[in-house]
Design a protein around this motif. Sequence first.
Motif, PDB file in Angstrom:
ATOM      1  N   GLN A 178     -28.277  28.739 -37.625  1.00  0.00           N
ATOM      2  CA  GLN A 178     -27.957  30.134 -37.288  1.00  0.00           C
ATOM      3  C   GLN A 178     -26.484  30.263 -36.878  1.00  0.00           C
ATOM      4  N   LYS A 179     -26.035  29.333 -36.041  1.00  0.00           N
ATOM      5  CA  LYS A 179     -24.630  29.356 -35.605  1.00  0.00           C
ATOM      6  C   LYS A 179     -23.699  29.187 -36.808  1.00  0.00           C
ATOM      7  N   ALA A 180     -24.052  28.272 -37.706  1.00  0.00           N
ATOM      8  CA  ALA A 180     -23.211  28.025 -38.888  1.00  0.00           C
ATOM      9  C   ALA A 180     -23.160  29.275 -39.767  1.00  0.00           C
ATOM     10  N   CYS A 181     -24.301  29.938 -39.936  1.00  0.00           N
ATOM     11  CA  CYS A 181     -24.318  31.165 -40.762  1.00  0.00           C
ATOM     12  C   CYS A 181     -23.440  32.234 -40.124  1.00  0.00           C
ATOM     13  N   ASP A 182     -23.520  32.366 -38.813  1.00  0.00           N
ATOM     14  CA  ASP A 182     -22.693  33.363 -38.126  1.00  0.00           C
ATOM     15  C   ASP A 182     -21.198  33.078 -38.334  1.00  0.00           C
ATOM     16  N   ILE A 183     -20.844  31.807 -38.290  1.00  0.00           N
ATOM     17  CA  ILE A 183     -19.427  31.434 -38.499  1.00  0.00           C
ATOM     18  C   ILE A 183     -18.996  31.790 -39.929  1.00  0.00           C
ATOM     19  N   CYS A 211     -32.605  32.546 -50.904  1.00  0.00           N
ATOM     20  CA  CYS A 211     -32.499  33.673 -49.979  1.00  0.00           C
ATOM     21  C   CYS A 211     -31.031  34.079 -49.871  1.00  0.00           C
ATOM     22  N   THR A 212     -30.779  35.182 -49.170  1.00  0.00           N
ATOM     23  CA  THR A 212     -29.384  35.550 -48.927  1.00  0.00           C
ATOM     24  C   THR A 212     -28.890  34.855 -47.658  1.00  0.00           C
ATOM     25  N   LEU A 213     -27.579  34.917 -47.452  1.00  0.00           N
ATOM     26  CA  LEU A 213     -27.016  34.278 -46.253  1.00  0.00           C
ATOM     27  C   LEU A 213     -27.560  34.923 -44.980  1.00  0.00           C
ATOM     28  N   SER A 214     -27.720  36.256 -45.005  1.00  0.00           N
ATOM     29  CA  SER A 214     -28.230  36.885 -43.780  1.00  0.00           C
ATOM     30  C   SER A 214     -29.704  36.516 -43.549  1.00  0.00           C
ATOM     31  N   GLU A 215     -30.454  36.302 -44.629  1.00  0.00           N
ATOM     32  CA  GLU A 215     -31.843  35.829 -44.447  1.00  0.00           C
ATOM     33  C   GLU A 215     -31.858  34.384 -43.948  1.00  0.00           C
ATOM     34  N   MET A 219     -33.770  31.795 -40.688  1.00  0.00           N
ATOM     35  CA  MET A 219     -34.778  30.819 -41.121  1.00  0.00           C
ATOM     36  C   MET A 219     -34.806  29.633 -40.150  1.00  0.00           C
ATOM     37  N   GLN A 220     -35.986  29.058 -39.994  1.00  0.00           N
ATOM     38  CA  GLN A 220     -36.090  27.789 -39.275  1.00  0.00           C
ATOM     39  C   GLN A 220     -36.278  26.684 -40.303  1.00  0.00           C
ATOM     40  N   VAL A 221     -35.359  25.761 -40.379  1.00  0.00           N
ATOM     41  CA  VAL A 221     -35.536  24.634 -41.305  1.00  0.00           C
ATOM     42  C   VAL A 221     -35.601  23.358 -40.464  1.00  0.00           C
TER      43      VAL A 221
END
Length: 250
Positions: A178-183, A211-215, A219-221
């Motif tokens: 999640q943090k990486a996507c936000d960055i 999926c898209t980046l916002s999706e 996500m929990q992986v």
Amino acid sequence: MAGQIYIVGMGPGHKSMMTSEAFAVMEEADVIVGYTVYIDLVKEHFSDKEFFTTPMRQEIERCKACFDFALEGKDVAFICSGDAGIYGMAAPMFELLPEYVNADFTQDNITVIPGVTAAISGAAVLGAPINHDFCLISLSDLLTPWELIEKRLRAAIAGDFAIVLYNPSSHKRHDYLQKACDIMLAAGALPNRACGFVENIGRDGQSSQVCTLSELRDMQVNMFTTVFIGNSKTKIMGDKLVTPRGYRYE
Ligand code: SAH
């Protein structure tokens, strides 16, 4: 006489995805060394071998054991998942080697056997997500400061690379993806950037999703997942992720 050490990339898991060179080296070795989980994956094929395992976080003990076996005269196959030179044990082995060098044991006693890394085996599951320039980034901050990981994520977006994320999660780091996507979003990646991930590549329970980046952000992986972030041209086509090579189809 000292033995030989082969640092072997075993591929993602299944025997069919191991190179025949990797398999042959394991067959020839006197002892197979590795992380417990990987030894469990290969054990059935080499029932007559001596095995030496250490749990997670005991990587350096594992390396030292390889040198000790080789100095006793045994040929060692030191197995790593995927490729041993990609977030694997090839580098620490060369860094530790000087402590063990003697007249009978030199750099020539160490050979690296390549394997199919998760970026490649996972890409095949998703179709063609890294069919143009791409980079690999590990989200694990155990050995790398988080600030440097952030900097590399931003740089990868600035360069419009497709990105493959290794170590996207662990028990202690469940919000790192999640943090990486936000960055990446803050660095200019659009929320609809095409992404995907593959879990348990080449192992029981393999599954993938696009999926898209916002999706992806929500996500929990798990730690057995490799995550793909497309470049700005990557598209979702059915359940595949395709990064154009650049051909024009007229
Ligand atoms: N040397 C390995 C990478 C080790 S780092 C290689 O070349 O593949 C560990 C990370 O690799 C995991 O957190 C995951 O992101 C990825 N990985 C390794 N094997 C995998 C598999 N079978 N399925 C999915 N991801 C995998």
